[in-house]
Design a protein around this motif. Structure first.
Motif, short mmCIF file in Angstrom:
data_model
loop_
_atom_site.label_atom_id
_atom_site.label_comp_id
_atom_site.label_asym_id
_atom_site.label_seq_id
_atom_site.Cartn_x
_atom_site.Cartn_y
_atom_site.Cartn_z
N SER A 21 0.83 -1.21 0.00
CA SER A 21 0.00 0.00 0.00
C SER A 21 0.86 1.25 0.00
CB SER A 21 -0.92 0.02 1.22
OG SER A 21 -1.84 -1.03 1.15
N LYS A 22 1.91 1.24 0.80
CA LYS A 22 2.80 2.41 0.89
C LYS A 22 3.46 2.70 -0.46
CE LYS A 22 5.39 5.40 3.29
NZ LYS A 22 4.96 6.78 3.11
N GLU A 25 0.76 4.11 -2.89
CA GLU A 25 0.38 5.47 -2.49
C GLU A 25 1.49 6.46 -2.78
OE1 GLU A 25 -0.71 5.03 1.61
OE2 GLU A 25 -2.42 3.75 1.10
N ASP A 26 2.72 6.10 -2.43
CA ASP A 26 3.86 7.00 -2.68
C ASP A 26 4.08 7.19 -4.17
OD1 ASP A 26 4.19 7.18 0.05
OD2 ASP A 26 6.01 5.94 0.11
N LYS A 28 1.88 7.06 -6.57
CA LYS A 28 0.86 7.96 -7.08
C LYS A 28 1.16 9.41 -6.70
CE LYS A 28 -4.06 8.89 -7.19
NZ LYS A 28 -5.40 8.45 -6.82
N GLU A 29 1.48 9.63 -5.43
CA GLU A 29 1.73 10.99 -4.96
C GLU A 29 2.93 11.62 -5.67
OE1 GLU A 29 3.12 13.30 -0.91
OE2 GLU A 29 2.07 11.40 -0.72
N ILE A 30 4.01 10.89 -5.77
CA ILE A 30 5.25 11.43 -6.34
C ILE A 30 5.15 11.59 -7.85
CG2 ILE A 30 7.70 10.91 -6.76
CD1 ILE A 30 7.57 9.48 -3.92
N SER A 32 2.54 11.46 -9.98
CA SER A 32 1.47 12.30 -10.52
C SER A 32 1.73 13.78 -10.29
CB SER A 32 0.12 11.91 -9.92
OG SER A 32 0.06 12.24 -8.55
N SER A 33 2.67 14.11 -9.41
CA SER A 33 2.98 15.52 -9.17
C SER A 33 3.99 16.09 -10.17
CB SER A 33 3.49 15.71 -7.74
OG SER A 33 4.77 15.14 -7.59
N GLU A 41 -3.04 6.92 -13.02
CA GLU A 41 -3.86 5.93 -12.32
C GLU A 41 -2.98 4.82 -11.77
OE1 GLU A 41 -8.11 5.22 -14.20
OE2 GLU A 41 -6.52 4.84 -15.67
#
Length: 99
Positions: A21-22, A25-26, A28-30, A32-33, A41
């Motif tokens: 999960s980490k 999530e990371d 996507k955050e990193i 996509s920015s 996605e």
């Protein structure tokens, strides 16, 4: 011409591990920015025809935007510090519209 980039992969962790999960999530955050990334996605693989578990899918307006992503310091850091250490195996696929 727009490019659809997909990286399909399996992690070194169990599917329900907190590390899985980490990582997702990371990622996507990193990723996509990064400014040239569009329509990011995180996807979960459901077909019995392949044994990869996850994918990151994103689009770029053109080849220059895709190259800017590949050379962006955040992408390079993510690949070196997370991808190379946590991904067991992967395949990248890049598509453009067939016209």
């Amino acid at each position: 011409m727009k490019i659809k980039h997909m990286a399909i992969f399996s992690l070194k962790y169990d599917l329900d591990a907190p590390e899985t999960s980490k990582f997702l999530e990371d990622g996507k955050e990193i990723l996509s920015s990064i400014p040239t990334v569009e329509n990011f996605e995180v996807v979960y693989q459901i077909s019995p025809k392949t044994d990869f578990n996850f994918g990151f899918s994103m689009e770029f307006t053109d080849k220059a935007a895709y190259e800017a992503y590949n050379n962006h310091p955040m992408h390079i850091h993510f690949v070196k510090e997370r991808w190379e250490k946590e991904v067991e195996r992967f395949q990248e696929i890049d598509f453009q519209a067939y016209t």
